[in-house]
Design a protein around this motif. Structure first.
Motif, PDB file in Angstrom:
ATOM      1  N   ARG A 127       0.835  -1.212   0.000  1.00  0.00           N
ATOM      2  CA  ARG A 127       0.000   0.000   0.000  1.00  0.00           C
ATOM      3  C   ARG A 127       0.867   1.257   0.000  1.00  0.00           C
ATOM      4  O   ARG A 127       0.732   2.154   0.844  1.00  0.00           O
TER       5      ARG A 127
ATOM      6  N   GLU B  84      -0.735   4.817   0.174  1.00  0.00           N
ATOM      7  CA  GLU B  84      -1.582   5.232   1.294  1.00  0.00           C
ATOM      8  C   GLU B  84      -1.031   6.492   1.962  1.00  0.00           C
ATOM      9  O   GLU B  84       0.108   6.526   2.437  1.00  0.00           O
TER      10      GLU B  84
ATOM     11  N   ASP C 262     -21.289   9.433  -9.367  1.00  0.00           N
ATOM     12  CA  ASP C 262     -20.300   9.599  -8.301  1.00  0.00           C
ATOM     13  C   ASP C 262     -18.987  10.045  -8.927  1.00  0.00           C
ATOM     14  O   ASP C 262     -18.067   9.257  -9.132  1.00  0.00           O
TER      15      ASP C 262
ATOM     16  N   ARG D  91     -11.374   6.425 -10.516  1.00  0.00           N
ATOM     17  CA  ARG D  91     -12.575   7.235 -10.274  1.00  0.00           C
ATOM     18  C   ARG D  91     -12.177   8.482  -9.490  1.00  0.00           C
ATOM     19  O   ARG D  91     -11.518   8.373  -8.448  1.00  0.00           O
TER      20      ARG D  91
ATOM     21  N   TRP E 107      -5.027   8.715  -2.987  1.00  0.00           N
ATOM     22  CA  TRP E 107      -5.747   7.456  -3.173  1.00  0.00           C
ATOM     23  C   TRP E 107      -6.585   7.170  -1.946  1.00  0.00           C
ATOM     24  O   TRP E 107      -6.113   7.326  -0.811  1.00  0.00           O
ATOM     25  N   GLU E 108      -7.817   6.773  -2.165  1.00  0.00           N
ATOM     26  CA  GLU E 108      -8.698   6.390  -1.076  1.00  0.00           C
ATOM     27  C   GLU E 108      -8.885   4.885  -1.110  1.00  0.00           C
ATOM     28  O   GLU E 108      -9.586   4.371  -2.004  1.00  0.00           O
ATOM     29  N   PRO E 109      -8.272   4.159  -0.192  1.00  0.00           N
ATOM     30  CA  PRO E 109      -8.418   2.698  -0.209  1.00  0.00           C
ATOM     31  C   PRO E 109      -9.889   2.319  -0.092  1.00  0.00           C
ATOM     32  O   PRO E 109     -10.661   2.935   0.639  1.00  0.00           O
ATOM     33  N   ALA E 110     -10.267   1.305  -0.841  1.00  0.00           N
ATOM     34  CA  ALA E 110     -11.661   0.860  -0.843  1.00  0.00           C
ATOM     35  C   ALA E 110     -11.776  -0.479  -0.138  1.00  0.00           C
ATOM     36  O   ALA E 110     -10.860  -1.303  -0.168  1.00  0.00           O
ATOM     37  N   ASP E 111     -12.915  -0.670   0.486  1.00  0.00           N
ATOM     38  CA  ASP E 111     -13.189  -1.962   1.105  1.00  0.00           C
ATOM     39  C   ASP E 111     -13.706  -2.913   0.035  1.00  0.00           C
ATOM     40  O   ASP E 111     -14.221  -2.506  -0.995  1.00  0.00           O
TER      41      ASP E 111
ATOM     42  N   ASP F  27     -12.225  -3.086  -9.343  1.00  0.00           N
ATOM     43  CA  ASP F  27     -12.879  -1.858  -9.774  1.00  0.00           C
ATOM     44  C   ASP F  27     -11.846  -0.746  -9.868  1.00  0.00           C
ATOM     45  O   ASP F  27     -10.720  -0.851  -9.373  1.00  0.00           O
TER      46      ASP F  27
ATOM     47  N   PRO G  30      -9.777   2.303  -8.930  1.00  0.00           N
ATOM     48  CA  PRO G  30      -9.434   2.898  -7.631  1.00  0.00           C
ATOM     49  C   PRO G  30      -9.943   4.331  -7.548  1.00  0.00           C
ATOM     50  O   PRO G  30     -10.154   4.997  -8.558  1.00  0.00           O
ATOM     51  N   VAL G  31     -10.114   4.798  -6.329  1.00  0.00           N
ATOM     52  CA  VAL G  31     -10.675   6.135  -6.103  1.00  0.00           C
ATOM     53  C   VAL G  31      -9.551   7.126  -5.836  1.00  0.00           C
ATOM     54  O   VAL G  31      -8.658   6.871  -5.018  1.00  0.00           O
TER      55      VAL G  31
END
Length: 240
Positions: free
Chosen positions: A149, A152, A169, A191, A210-214, A219, A221-222
């Motif tokens: 990561r 992060e 979104d 995204r 980067w926003e880690p996704a659960d 998909d 990444p945000v």
């Protein structure tokens, strides 16, 4: 009379072949000299394209100069339909009107990237003006596959084009990676949230995190945008 018509058809065939060679060669030479070629292939392939174009132009010119001296009696080329001349139309269109590089239309029709880095991830480059410059491929693969990561909490800066998204979104940011030419292009997409609507194919530089996704990966990444700047289309629209 039939023999005269047959000889005329054979001459037309030879001239058609020569003209088509000239047309293909002219297109190759034009793109070998111009940056427009970067919409279709890697920069390192431009010299090869130029050389191939020159060879084709020479072959086509030689064929026209030969006129009807070459002769292919008995080879049966006199049945070629005149409609074959239509093959020259797309070449002339390409010569006169160069289509743009792949954009949002193509990126929106590609599924999620599923490639895996076999060599792992190297250390992030040093930050510049408070953020790390990354290509879209590097950002997306690190976000989806880096077990350490490394993104992060790290401010990053990426450049790509806008792809509309029907989810409401935010929007998608994408850029193609090319190994050889546009035929093997792969879109790497994230995204973007935290910004307003953007017009499709607008090139933007985004500084964000980067926003880690659960949940499961796969998909897009945000990327939470802190600053978005509209930029011109890069001279090299693809990553390599």
């Amino acid at each position: 009379m039939a023999a005269v018509r047959g000889a005329g058809a054979k001459l037309l065939d030879r001239r058609m072949e020569s003209v088509l060679l000239l047309a293909v060669g002219a297109v190759a030479v034009r793109f070998g000299f111009a940056d427009a070629a970067l919409a279709y292939l890697k920069p390192s392939f431009q010299p090869i394209l130029l050389i191939a174009g020159v060879v084709l132009v020479l072959l086509g010119g030689h064929g026209l100069l030969r006129g009807d001296d070459g002769g292919h009696e008995g080879h049966g080329h006199d049945d070629s339909p005149g409609v074959a001349w239509l093959l020259a139309v797309p070449l002339l269109v390409l010569l006169l009107i160069a289509p743009p590089a792949l954009g949002s239309f193509a990126a929106g029709r590609q599924g999620p990237v599923a490639t895996v880095s076999a060599s792992g991830f190297v250390e992030l480059p040093p930050a510049r003006e408070g953020a790390v410059d990354l290509g879209m491929r590097d950002f997306v693969t690190r976000a989806l596959q880096d077990p350490d990561r490394s993104l992060e909490g790290v401010p990053v800066r990426v450049v790509g084009f806008v792809v509309p998204d029907d989810s409401g979104d935010g929007y998608l940011l994408s850029r193609f990676t090319v190994a050889c030419c546009a035929a093997d292009a792969t879109a790497y997409t994230a995204r973007v949230v935290g910004d307003g609507d953007r017009t499709a194919d607008t090139w933007v530089e985004i500084t964000g995190r980067w926003e880690p996704a659960d949940g499961s990966g796969g998909d897009a990444p945000v990327l939470v945008a802190d600053r978005v700047t509209v930029v011109p289309t890069p001279e090299e629209p693809y990553e390599y």
